[in-house]
Write a protein that holds these residues in place. Structure first.
Motif, PDB file in Angstrom:
ATOM      1  N   SER A   1     -56.677  52.893  51.661  1.00 21.48           N
ATOM      2  CA  SER A   1     -55.351  52.293  51.559  1.00 21.48           C
ATOM      3  C   SER A   1     -54.927  51.603  52.858  1.00 21.48           C
ATOM      4  N   GLU A   2     -54.252  50.469  52.708  1.00 15.15           N
ATOM      5  CA  GLU A   2     -53.703  49.773  53.864  1.00 15.15           C
ATOM      6  C   GLU A   2     -52.578  50.575  54.515  1.00 15.15           C
ATOM      7  N   LYS A   3     -52.024  51.524  53.791  1.00 18.84           N
ATOM      8  CA  LYS A   3     -50.946  52.348  54.345  1.00 18.84           C
ATOM      9  C   LYS A   3     -51.417  53.180  55.530  1.00 18.84           C
ATOM     10  N   ILE A   4     -52.720  53.429  55.623  1.00 21.35           N
ATOM     11  CA  ILE A   4     -53.227  54.210  56.747  1.00 21.35           C
ATOM     12  C   ILE A   4     -54.025  53.347  57.725  1.00 21.35           C
ATOM     13  N   SER A   5     -53.903  52.039  57.598  1.00 23.95           N
ATOM     14  CA  SER A   5     -54.592  51.141  58.523  1.00 23.95           C
ATOM     15  C   SER A   5     -53.940  51.225  59.897  1.00 23.95           C
ATOM     16  N   LYS A   6     -54.647  50.767  60.905  1.00 23.30           N
ATOM     17  CA  LYS A   6     -54.100  50.781  62.262  1.00 23.30           C
ATOM     18  C   LYS A   6     -52.858  49.917  62.359  1.00 23.30           C
ATOM     19  N   ALA A   7     -52.814  48.854  61.570  1.00 21.75           N
ATOM     20  CA  ALA A   7     -51.657  47.961  61.602  1.00 21.75           C
ATOM     21  C   ALA A   7     -50.413  48.631  61.029  1.00 21.75           C
TER      22      ALA A   7
ATOM     23  N   PRO B   1     -49.928  52.881  63.127  1.00 17.49           N
ATOM     24  CA  PRO B   1     -50.530  52.901  64.472  1.00 17.49           C
ATOM     25  C   PRO B   1     -50.521  54.282  65.116  1.00 17.49           C
ATOM     26  N   TRP B   2     -49.670  55.178  64.661  1.00 17.90           N
ATOM     27  CA  TRP B   2     -49.599  56.535  65.206  1.00 17.90           C
ATOM     28  C   TRP B   2     -50.741  57.415  64.711  1.00 17.90           C
ATOM     29  N   LEU B   3     -51.357  57.026  63.577  1.00 15.05           N
ATOM     30  CA  LEU B   3     -52.394  57.848  62.955  1.00 15.05           C
ATOM     31  C   LEU B   3     -53.717  57.634  63.677  1.00 15.05           C
ATOM     32  N   GLN B   4     -54.231  58.678  64.272  1.00 11.37           N
ATOM     33  CA  GLN B   4     -55.442  58.549  65.066  1.00 11.37           C
ATOM     34  C   GLN B   4     -56.683  58.527  64.175  1.00 11.37           C
ATOM     35  N   THR B   5     -57.695  57.857  64.653  1.00  9.79           N
ATOM     36  CA  THR B   5     -58.947  57.746  63.917  1.00  9.79           C
ATOM     37  C   THR B   5     -59.872  58.896  64.299  1.00  9.79           C
ATOM     38  N   GLN B   6     -60.465  59.481  63.305  1.00 12.29           N
ATOM     39  CA  GLN B   6     -61.315  60.655  63.481  1.00 12.29           C
ATOM     40  C   GLN B   6     -62.416  60.438  64.508  1.00 12.29           C
ATOM     41  N   MET B   7     -62.505  61.338  65.458  1.00 10.38           N
ATOM     42  CA  MET B   7     -63.512  61.338  66.517  1.00 10.38           C
ATOM     43  C   MET B   7     -63.414  60.125  67.435  1.00 10.38           C
ATOM     44  N   ASP B   8     -62.256  59.437  67.379  1.00 13.47           N
ATOM     45  CA  ASP B   8     -62.021  58.289  68.249  1.00 13.47           C
ATOM     46  C   ASP B   8     -60.681  58.448  68.955  1.00 13.47           C
ATOM     47  N   THR B   9     -60.364  59.683  69.274  1.00 14.83           N
ATOM     48  CA  THR B   9     -59.136  60.031  69.982  1.00 14.83           C
ATOM     49  C   THR B   9     -59.442  61.253  70.841  1.00 14.83           C
ATOM     50  N   PRO B  10     -58.863  61.356  72.017  1.00 16.40           N
ATOM     51  CA  PRO B  10     -59.254  62.438  72.930  1.00 16.40           C
ATOM     52  C   PRO B  10     -59.148  63.840  72.355  1.00 16.40           C
ATOM     53  N   VAL B  11     -58.135  64.115  71.526  1.00 15.84           N
ATOM     54  CA  VAL B  11     -58.002  65.468  70.980  1.00 15.84           C
ATOM     55  C   VAL B  11     -59.209  65.832  70.129  1.00 15.84           C
ATOM     56  N   ASP B  12     -59.867  64.838  69.534  1.00 12.65           N
ATOM     57  CA  ASP B  12     -61.113  65.078  68.816  1.00 12.65           C
ATOM     58  C   ASP B  12     -62.306  65.011  69.765  1.00 12.65           C
TER      59      ASP B  12
END
Length: 339
Positions: free
Chosen positions: A138-144, A147-158
């Motif tokens: 879904s485009e609802k979870i796109s970065k655009a 933008p607050w939703l982090q991408t799996q294994m592409d954010t420091p907490v992961d």
């Protein structure tokens, strides 16, 4: 609360229970004024935030608040009713949730080492597939758009999770009970888990497949079992724009005994695939690809549980045994480290 419910005020509030672990869960009983009663606000609530003084170097609290504010209503599986969600944008990453007190539902909270049995876990996979299908591609979870939703294994907490949690990993490495069940190759070189986890992140970031909402910390202890047996999925602090294999592997390997996994793992993956296919979402990988992803994602469970402290509310040794066994038998270490 008056920001969302005009005129509402609490005439009084009493503590029912206070729990501190990664986060603070504060069960309260509220005496609402007439505006609160008219708005349908329940007397029993659970406030969730970070008042424990721990884990103030990560943004999990604000992430969960944003999930409930922006996306919870989009999910096609049960989640806890959220009456208010807010967060600070000042860099502190603080967030606050006002949730229903699930004890009023008449079910019970899950626990990581609960023996649910193969049949119940197989049934729960329908809900897990529904969770992943809710916003699949879904485009609802796109970065655009999110933008607050982090991408799996592409954010420091992961990607830095092992390094963030190393002090607790080091504690467990000094525990004789933990050392008795850990593989010798890991005890001889504990930083192997860091290298293997880094490699998992590299592979995930290079993986080409549709995104969905991933719960991120998908074990039985983060669920509530409704009276009819359906699981309500809790703890969205690690929610991600990701792929389902992290959730699926973590839930299955962690929920089954070692013997159950050996006997039923492949069949349960096929059952999940069947449920996901029935939702009609496009771009579902083949079973063979799911199996290979599962072999990789066992490492997520390994690194998560080697850092667990029982004082946080979930028993670590049985989970470590399950993930260590799966890592050896499925070749996870060998695939990721090329050894």
């Amino acid at each position: 609360m008056a920001n969302k419910y005009p005129g509402v005020a609490a005439r009084g509030m009493e503590t029912v229970q206070l729990l501190n672990s990664h986060t603070t869960k504060w069960r309260v009983k509220v005496d609402w004024n007439e505006a609160g009663l008219a708005a349908g606000l329940p007397a029993n609530l659970c406030l969730k935030a970070n008042w424990s003084g721990s884990f103030d170097n990560v943004d999990i609290h604000a992430v969960e608040a944003r999930f409930y504010h922006f996306l919870a209503s989009e999910m096609k599986v049960p989640t806890a009713n959220c009456y208010y969600a807010d967060w600070d944008d000042d860099g502190s990453a603080h967030g606050l949730l006002v949730l229903e007190d699930l004890n009023d539902r008449g079910g019970h909270f899950g626990h990581s080492t609960q023996h649910s049995g193969v049949d119940m876990i197989a049934s729960n996979l329908e809900g897990l597939a529904g969770l992943h299908a809710s916003l699949w591609g879904s485009e609802k979870i796109s970065k655009a758009n999110a933008p607050w939703l982090q991408t799996q294994m592409d954010t420091p907490v992961d990607s830095d999770q092992v390094r963030i949690m190393w002090q607790w990993i080091a504690d467990n490495l000094n525990d004789p009970n933990f050392r008795a069940i850990a593989p010798k190759h890991y005890l001889d070189d504990p930083r192997r888990v860091e290298r293997a986890f880094d490699r998992l992140g590299e592979l995930e970031r290079a993986y080409d497949a549709p995104y969905c909402i991933a719960l991120g910390d998908c074990h039985q202890g983060n669920t509530y079992i409704l009276p009819g047996g359906e699981r309500l999925w809790l703890d969205w602090q690690l929610v991600r724009r990701g792929r389902p294999w992290r959730d699926l592997t973590y839930f299955l390997v962690g929920s089954l005994t070692i013997e159950e996994r050996r006997a039923h793992h492949r069949d349960l993956l096929k059952q999940y695939l069947s449920y996901l296919t029935e939702t009609g979402v496009p771009g579902i990988p083949s079973f063979e690809e799911i199996w290979e992803q599962t072999r990789l994602w066992v490492m997520y469970g390994i690194q998560a549980w080697v850092a667990n402290h029982d004082s946080w509310g979930q028993n670590g040794l049985p989970m470590n045994e399950r993930f260590f066994a799966a890592g050896e038998e499925l070749g996870t270490w060998k695939i990721l480290l090329g050894e």
